[in-house]
Write a protein that holds these residues in place. Structure first.
Motif, short mmCIF file in Angstrom:
data_model
loop_
_atom_site.label_atom_id
_atom_site.label_comp_id
_atom_site.label_asym_id
_atom_site.label_seq_id
_atom_site.Cartn_x
_atom_site.Cartn_y
_atom_site.Cartn_z
N TYR A 304 0.85 -1.19 0.00
CA TYR A 304 0.00 0.00 0.00
C TYR A 304 0.89 1.24 0.00
N HIS A 305 0.37 2.36 -0.55
CA HIS A 305 1.20 3.55 -0.71
C HIS A 305 1.43 4.29 0.61
N LYS A 306 0.68 3.91 1.65
CA LYS A 306 0.90 4.50 2.97
C LYS A 306 1.16 3.38 3.97
N ASN A 307 1.87 3.73 5.05
CA ASN A 307 2.15 2.73 6.07
C ASN A 307 0.90 2.38 6.87
N GLN A 308 0.06 3.39 7.13
CA GLN A 308 -1.16 3.17 7.90
C GLN A 308 -2.31 2.80 6.97
N LEU A 309 -2.94 1.65 7.24
CA LEU A 309 -4.04 1.18 6.39
C LEU A 309 -5.40 1.60 6.94
N ALA A 310 -5.56 1.61 8.25
CA ALA A 310 -6.83 1.97 8.87
C ALA A 310 -6.59 2.38 10.32
N ALA A 311 -7.53 3.13 10.86
CA ALA A 311 -7.41 3.57 12.26
C ALA A 311 -8.78 3.78 12.87
N MET A 331 -4.72 1.23 15.46
CA MET A 331 -4.46 1.42 14.03
C MET A 331 -3.86 0.16 13.45
N ILE A 332 -4.03 0.00 12.14
CA ILE A 332 -3.46 -1.14 11.41
C ILE A 332 -2.39 -0.59 10.48
N GLY A 369 -7.91 3.56 4.43
CA GLY A 369 -7.22 4.03 3.23
C GLY A 369 -8.08 3.89 1.99
N SER A 370 -7.99 4.86 1.11
CA SER A 370 -8.75 4.80 -0.14
C SER A 370 -8.20 3.68 -1.02
N GLU A 439 -5.44 -14.29 -3.16
CA GLU A 439 -5.90 -12.98 -3.60
C GLU A 439 -4.81 -11.92 -3.41
N LYS A 440 -4.68 -11.04 -4.38
CA LYS A 440 -3.70 -9.96 -4.30
C LYS A 440 -4.38 -8.77 -3.60
N VAL A 441 -4.07 -8.60 -2.31
CA VAL A 441 -4.73 -7.59 -1.49
C VAL A 441 -3.71 -6.89 -0.59
N HIS A 442 -4.17 -5.82 0.07
CA HIS A 442 -3.32 -5.11 1.02
C HIS A 442 -3.47 -5.64 2.44
N LEU A 443 -4.67 -6.18 2.74
CA LEU A 443 -4.99 -6.56 4.11
C LEU A 443 -5.86 -7.82 4.11
N HIS A 444 -5.49 -8.79 4.95
CA HIS A 444 -6.31 -9.97 5.17
C HIS A 444 -7.06 -9.81 6.49
#
Length: 492
Positions: A304-311, A331-332, A369-370, A439-444
């Protein structure tokens, strides 16, 4: 004390080409607290059903006890819990029931509520209490820990440890360690019984596996050495044989009798080496039969383009006026493996729904994250049907990778041709996990992914997550798995 004797047990389902059991022999003491383990699909539940007399088989099962199976089938879930118990155990004293409920820390008021209004944990404890009201029975307890939170698992394991005379099917290592004194294991080629808890059995298995691997390597080298020696001796024999038709360097005739004797002697030596080689090969074929496949599973996660995915900041979730969790903040970040922990009903599934984009009423601040790609593994497997090839196509995942992961989680190739709806509970969960890993994803995000999954597959999944470090948020009540995998624990 009495014994259950299993002699030359052979069984296969109608229409199946493969036997589930073949000439199986062992003996069980009915005073034992027996943990039952083995890969998904190896026949644990089938064996329990054979004890219950549900299938025809060849061989003999002799026992001087009756068998009782857990979990009980509850048809009228809207009935009062006490009525459900009376149906299961018609003849008991109320004080006996209260003794069992007290040990399980269940209050008496649950008896006068509809069974369906009880939590999963309360339902399990009530049915276990009913089970242990049955006297003079050997108890077959099939995966009682599913949907129990960690505290409930600890309590139930302590409860079972005060009892005896049962076979317990469970894939939770900590749970088994606390309440069994023998292990019955279905291996690749046999069934064996060992004294001790699961950790004792696993240590012995690893020791045996390491010994067999070392012996296998030694025999492999020995076979190569013997093979090379046999070839050399055979070549020498042929070369000597050729000289029978020639002459010596001095021009005199060769001694054909001497050369023939020498050639025969060398040929005999060659045959002796071949026999030793065949013996070594035969010895080698006896090894590695029960070593489970533990190959690496390969996955690729999107960056992902940012370190933080969700908060989440001071998030409280409510359904109408009922608040399920309050003031949750965490935060994740990429590379984290977060275990979401807490009692059943503490809001874990609600937080997962919020992260997955479902409409949830909440207060506080929630940021995600968007264009964040999420792979979700649910508790529910009832939607699975069709063959694996079509399932991979529908879900847009690489069929080869998907099936390779399933193979490494002990799927036989014959399973690939079957309808997923016919799979065991553990096999269905493996399908969901293999899909997620493909699956190619950012978060499981995994919600109780290990229900019904066998111990060895759990350890393989652990190794995979530790090696590849995907970003993961999960709810799981297997204490050992959480301790080994999580980089952070959020306690609700």
């Amino acid at each position: 004390m009495s014994l259950i004797n299993v002699t030359n047990l052979t069984f296969a389902y109608d229409g199946s080409y493969d036997n589930i059991f073949e000439d199986v022999n062992f003996q069980i003491d009915t005073d034992w607290k027996l943990g039952f383990t083995g890969r998904n699909g190896r026949g644990k539940t089938t064996f329990l059903n054979l004890l219950l007399g549900k299938y025809e088989y060849s061989g003999h099962i002799s026992a001087n006890v009756s068998f009782e199976y857990f979990p009980f089938q509850v048809n009228n879930r809207q009935d009062q819990t006490l009525d459900i118990i009376n149906t299961i155990v018609p003849d008991y004293q109320h004080w006996e029931l209260m003794r069992e409920l007290t040990l399980l820390k269940v209050s008496e008021d649950v008896l006068y509520r509809p069974f369906e209004s009880l939590s999963n944990g309360e339902q399990t404890k009530v049915l276990l209490a009913a089970l242990f009201l049955k006297e003079n029975s050997f108890l077959l307890i099939d995966e009682p820990t599913n949907h129990l939170d960690m505290n409930a698992r600890k309590l139930v394991s302590e409860y079972l440890n005060t009892k005896s005379g049962y076979i317990l099917v469970s894939h939770d290592r900590s749970f088994l360690d606390h309440c069994v004194d023998h292990i019955l294991s279905i291996n690749k080629t046999n069934i064996e019984i060992q004294k001790g808890n699961f950790s004792d059995w696993w240590e012995n298995k690893q020791r045996q596996d390491h010994y067999e691997l070392a012996e296998n390597e030694k025999l492999r080298k020995d076979i190569k050495r013997l093979s090379d020696a046999a070839k050399r001796t055979s070549n020498w024999s042929h070369e000597v044989e050729k000289t029978k038709n020639g002459t010596r360097n001095s021009g005199s005739k060769v001694d054909k009798g001497y050369i023939g004797h020498k050639s025969a002697k060398m040929m005999k030596r060659s045959k002796s080496i071949e026999q030793r080689q065949e013996s070594a090969i035969d010895e080698r074929s006896k090894l590695l039969k029960n070593i489970e496949s533990a190959e690496d599973l390969k996955i690729t996660q999107l960056a992902y383009h940012k370190n933080q995915l969700a908060a989440l900041e001071h998030v409280s979730i409510h359904y109408g006026e009922k608040v399920v969790c309050q003031d949750v903040s965490f935060m994740i970040e990429q590379g984290e493996r977060i275990a979401l922990s807490g009692k059943n009903g503490s809001g874990k599934s609600s937080i997962i729904k919020l992260l997955c984009g479902e409409h949830i009423d909440y207060t506080g601040t929630f940021r995600k994250g968007s264009q964040l790609q999420i792979s979700y593994v649910s508790q529910d497997t009832s939607h699975l049907y069709g063959n694996l090839k079509d399932y991979a196509k529908i879900n847009g995942i690489d069929e080869s990778l998907f099936k390779a992961i399933l193979r490494k989680l002990d799927f036989a190739r014959v399973q690939f041709e079957k309808d997923i709806s016919s799979f065991s509970g553990g096999q269905k969960k493996k399908v969901l996990i293999a899909k997620s890993l493909s699956e190619k994803v950012h978060l499981h995000i995994w919600d109780e992914p290990l229900n019904f999954i066998d111990v060895i597959s759990r350890m393989q999944i652990e190794e995979l997550l530790l090696e590849h470090a995907p970003t993961l948020l999960f709810v799981e009540h297997d204490r050992k798995f959480c301790d080994n995998v999580a980089t952070k624990i959020i306690e609700l």
